[in-house]
Structures are given as C-alpha cells and as structure tokens.
Write an enzyme that holds these catalytic residues in place. Structure first.
Site, mmCIF file in Angstrom:
data_model
loop_
_atom_site.group_PDB
_atom_site.id
_atom_site.type_symbol
_atom_site.label_atom_id
_atom_site.label_comp_id
_atom_site.label_asym_id
_atom_site.label_seq_id
_atom_site.Cartn_x
_atom_site.Cartn_y
_atom_site.Cartn_z
ATOM 1 N N HIS A 34 0.744 -0.927 0.007
ATOM 2 C CA HIS A 34 -0.085 -0.146 -0.143
ATOM 3 C C HIS A 34 0.535 1.467 -0.158
ATOM 4 O O HIS A 34 2.131 1.678 0.351
ATOM 5 C CB HIS A 34 -1.070 0.295 0.805
ATOM 6 C CG HIS A 34 -0.441 0.009 3.135
ATOM 7 N ND1 HIS A 34 0.470 0.303 3.012
ATOM 8 C CD2 HIS A 34 -0.860 -1.341 2.961
ATOM 9 C CE1 HIS A 34 1.008 -0.101 4.408
ATOM 10 N NE2 HIS A 34 0.453 -1.225 4.297
ATOM 11 N N HIS A 37 3.815 1.396 2.191
ATOM 12 C CA HIS A 37 5.189 1.055 1.732
ATOM 13 C C HIS A 37 6.009 1.689 0.523
ATOM 14 O O HIS A 37 7.407 2.009 0.481
ATOM 15 C CB HIS A 37 5.775 -0.594 1.196
ATOM 16 C CG HIS A 37 4.444 -1.428 2.180
ATOM 17 N ND1 HIS A 37 3.072 -2.100 2.126
ATOM 18 C CD2 HIS A 37 5.109 -2.409 3.603
ATOM 19 C CE1 HIS A 37 3.202 -2.785 3.033
ATOM 20 N NE2 HIS A 37 3.854 -2.790 3.343
ATOM 21 N N GLN A 61 8.026 -14.733 12.019
ATOM 22 C CA GLN A 61 7.326 -14.576 12.562
ATOM 23 C C GLN A 61 5.641 -14.261 12.770
ATOM 24 O O GLN A 61 5.349 -13.848 13.827
ATOM 25 C CB GLN A 61 7.574 -12.966 12.400
ATOM 26 C CG GLN A 61 6.397 -12.255 10.815
ATOM 27 C CD GLN A 61 7.750 -11.174 10.532
ATOM 28 O OE1 GLN A 61 8.731 -11.035 10.439
ATOM 29 N NE2 GLN A 61 6.863 -10.285 10.520
ATOM 30 N N ASP A 150 5.419 0.392 12.500
ATOM 31 C CA ASP A 150 5.661 -0.289 13.664
ATOM 32 C C ASP A 150 6.746 -0.236 14.356
ATOM 33 O O ASP A 150 8.707 -0.269 14.389
ATOM 34 C CB ASP A 150 6.530 -1.545 12.485
ATOM 35 C CG ASP A 150 5.213 -1.668 12.191
ATOM 36 O OD1 ASP A 150 4.032 -2.733 12.306
ATOM 37 O OD2 ASP A 150 4.896 -1.666 11.134
ATOM 38 N N GLN A 153 9.306 -2.589 16.206
ATOM 39 C CA GLN A 153 10.331 -3.180 14.901
ATOM 40 C C GLN A 153 10.959 -2.490 15.230
ATOM 41 O O GLN A 153 12.326 -2.812 15.218
ATOM 42 C CB GLN A 153 9.121 -3.975 14.211
ATOM 43 C CG GLN A 153 9.970 -4.109 13.057
ATOM 44 C CD GLN A 153 8.699 -4.677 11.855
ATOM 45 O OE1 GLN A 153 8.093 -5.593 12.567
ATOM 46 N NE2 GLN A 153 9.257 -4.267 10.687
ATOM 47 N N SER A 181 -2.106 -0.579 6.396
ATOM 48 C CA SER A 181 -1.885 -1.337 6.791
ATOM 49 C C SER A 181 -2.770 -2.820 5.800
ATOM 50 O O SER A 181 -3.380 -2.430 5.541
ATOM 51 C CB SER A 181 -2.242 -1.757 8.512
ATOM 52 O OG SER A 181 -2.258 -3.426 8.600
ATOM 53 N N ARG A 183 -3.231 -5.212 6.466
ATOM 54 C CA ARG A 183 -4.424 -6.162 7.596
ATOM 55 C C ARG A 183 -5.950 -5.195 7.540
ATOM 56 O O ARG A 183 -6.292 -5.563 7.623
ATOM 57 C CB ARG A 183 -3.998 -6.225 8.733
ATOM 58 C CG ARG A 183 -2.824 -7.784 8.931
ATOM 59 C CD ARG A 183 -2.750 -8.110 10.698
ATOM 60 N NE ARG A 183 -1.960 -9.585 10.350
ATOM 61 C CZ ARG A 183 -0.515 -9.478 10.619
ATOM 62 N NH1 ARG A 183 0.283 -8.462 11.146
ATOM 63 N NH2 ARG A 183 0.307 -10.476 10.903
HETATM 64 P P1 AMP Z 1 5.188 -5.102 5.879
HETATM 65 O O1 AMP Z 1 4.641 -5.741 5.205
HETATM 66 O O2 AMP Z 1 4.149 -5.204 6.998
HETATM 67 O O3 AMP Z 1 6.259 -6.366 7.391
HETATM 68 O O4 AMP Z 1 5.961 -3.469 6.830
HETATM 69 C C1 AMP Z 1 6.936 -3.135 5.597
HETATM 70 C C2 AMP Z 1 7.917 -2.072 5.877
HETATM 71 O O5 AMP Z 1 6.149 -1.049 5.900
HETATM 72 C C3 AMP Z 1 7.630 -1.789 7.644
HETATM 73 O O6 AMP Z 1 8.817 -1.445 8.221
HETATM 74 C C4 AMP Z 1 6.751 -1.557 8.235
HETATM 75 O O7 AMP Z 1 6.954 -1.085 8.994
HETATM 76 C C5 AMP Z 1 5.917 0.044 6.878
HETATM 77 N N1 AMP Z 1 4.964 0.246 7.387
HETATM 78 C C6 AMP Z 1 3.568 -0.347 6.887
HETATM 79 N N2 AMP Z 1 2.702 0.618 6.648
HETATM 80 C C7 AMP Z 1 3.224 1.719 7.034
HETATM 81 C C8 AMP Z 1 2.394 2.868 7.111
HETATM 82 N N3 AMP Z 1 0.914 3.190 7.025
HETATM 83 N N4 AMP Z 1 3.480 3.638 7.005
HETATM 84 C C9 AMP Z 1 4.541 3.417 6.778
HETATM 85 N N5 AMP Z 1 5.511 2.838 6.733
HETATM 86 C C10 AMP Z 1 4.955 1.630 6.827
#
Ligand code: AMP
Length: 270
Positions: A34, A37, A61, A150, A153, A181, A183
C-alpha cells in the site's frame, strides 16, 4: 525492474552495482503493498543510487493460530506498484532460500521483545530480527528503510542489527486517520468505519484532552484493548526527567483484526 527469486541471481546484479560504486538501499516487506510501503521507497531513493525491495511473508514471525495462511498475497499487483514507483530490483525468495537449515529460531532479543506487542506476540520480534539479519546478509545494503508505524520493530531492528544504516519513514494514513496496513483488508465495512477512532483517541492524549485512563476507557468502547502505554520514545522505557520525546503506543483488536498505531511527540508539548 528486475525480479529475482534466487540469491545467486540477485547477488550477481547487486555486485555489478557495487562495482560501479553505487549505493544500495533496501526496503523489506511482506507484500500486500500500500501507499505506506511505497513511501519508504521514496525515502530509500534519497539515500542511495539503487533501491531493492523484498517481498517475503516470514513464517518465523507468525505463531500457531495467527494469520500466516491467510495473509494477503498480491504479488502481481505488488510488482506493478513497485515498477511504477521506480524500484530497481525486487527479491521474492522462497522460505527454503531464506531458511536453508529449516526455521530454527536462533535469535533472542530478550526483554524488549516481551513488552508492548511482545506481550501478545512473544515470538514476534525474535522472528523479525531473524529474517532481517538474514535478508541483510543476502542483500548487504548500505541503508535499510523501516516504517515508524511499527515503532517497536524499528527500535528493535536498530538495536539488534549491525553494519547497515537504519532509517525510518513517517506513518502514512488514510484520509480519516487510520494508519495504512495490509491487515486493514480484513476489516468489515462496519469495522472500517470504527477503526479511525484509534488514531483519534491517541491524538486526544497527545493534545492532553484525555489522560491515559480515560483514553483507555474510550478505546474500550470501540475495541478490545491490547495495550496503551506512554513511554520514552528513545528507550521504550518509563518516562523520566531526561525524556525528550514521548511515544504513545497502542494495539487493539477490532473483531479478529489486530490494529497498532502510535504518536511520537516532543516533551515540551506535554
Ligand atoms: P510489512 O509488509 O507490514 O512487514 O511492512 C513493511 C514495512 O512497511 C515496515 O517497515 C513497516 O513499518 C512499513 N509500513 C507498514 N505500514 C506503514 C504505514 N502505514 N506507513 C509507513 N510505513 C509502513
């Protein structure tokens, strides 16, 4: 944009770039991409000549009973988005490539992995650090970009990896304030209308319109509260006289979906 699913092919290209003296930035993701990312890719471009994105739904994870099996896998759409964003190369490895000796969990981040999100997901940060270290070993980037969405994280990755500069990107939100997100796709129409209350209530804490106890009560009107904590944003420990930045950190369940969000603000606002 090149797409590699083997380490050998990826590394051949990365070595070419390194030979030319080009700097490499890396954005690890689990796909289901989204705008959040994609914003990290824009940050990555500011730090390097080349941007590598990985898409890997990391089994290490997820705990038993979590959503590993149903996590959105939207590879075709993801690749189109990355290409349009000007990514140089995508790495889409198999679990066997990442964990050639099976998935023995050999990382323990200790107590920091057991607070906040670690209370309900005690395995989670060990699994995250395991995959991030492995991906860093494969990609050997100069810089890696993680989202502040996150926050725990990001903090743990900074402390439990070495040799790679870790930079962060702002939280990208929907127009109604809900943090983007992957999710969020799980939310029903009715739940999606309720979800922005999370960010709204955290904002009321920041503006001191609500104390933590009343904010928790408000959140419980809409959600099942997992945690709500105000901590020192630099240490993720209790706020002290030396605290300069405060983190409001929260996780809630909306039906079966777990949402997390945070606000980081300077102490003088308090
Ligand atoms: P994920 O695919 O959920 O593991 O996220 C990959 C990366 O994208 C991680 O560094 C997340 O913190 C970041 N991320 C996820 N959602 C957002 C958001 N809404 N804004 C900025 N970064 C995000």
């Amino acid at each position: 944009m090149q797409n590699f699913n083997t380490i050998i092919a990826l590394q051949a290209t990365l070595n070419e770039w390194r030979k030319k003296g080009q700097k490499i930035a890396f954005v690890p993701t689990m796909g289901g991409l989204h705008q959040g990312h994609l914003s990290l890719i824009d940050v990555a471009k500011k730090y390097a000549d080349r941007v590598v994105v990985s898409i890997f739904v990391n089994p290490a994870q997820f705990a038993e009973g979590e959503d590993f099996g149903t996590y959105p896998r939207t590879m075709e759409e993801d690749l189109a988005l990355l290409e349009a964003q000007g990514v140089d190369c995508v790495f889409t490895p198999s679990a066997e490539a990442i964990y050639p000796d099976g998935m023995t969990l050999d990382v323990d981040v200790g107590a920091i992995g057991q607070i906040l999100c670690g209370q309900t997901r005690p395995h989670f940060f060990n699994g995250v650090v395991q995959v991030v270290r492995r991906l860093f070993e494969i990609v050997r980037p100069d810089v890696a970009v993680f989202g502040r969405k996150d926050y725990q994280q990001l903090h743990i990755v900074k402390h439990f990896t070495s040799g790679v500069e870790i930079v962060s990107g702002e939280i990208v939100r929907e127009t109604d304030g809900l943090a983007m997100s992957t999710r969020n796709q799980y939310l029903s129409k009715g739940e999606r209308k309720i979800a922005p209350q999370l960010h709204k209530i955290l904002g009321q804490i920041e503006r001191r319109e609500l104390d933590v106890k009343s904010a928790a009560e408000q959140l419980q009107r809409y959600f099942k509260l997992d945690y709500l904590e105000l901590l020192d944003a630099n240490t993720l420990k209790k706020i002290t006289d030396n605290t300069s930045k405060i983190a409001i950190l929260c996780a809630v369940f909306l039906g079966p979906t777990r949402l997390i969000d945070n606000i980081i603000f300077r102490r003088e606002n308090v």
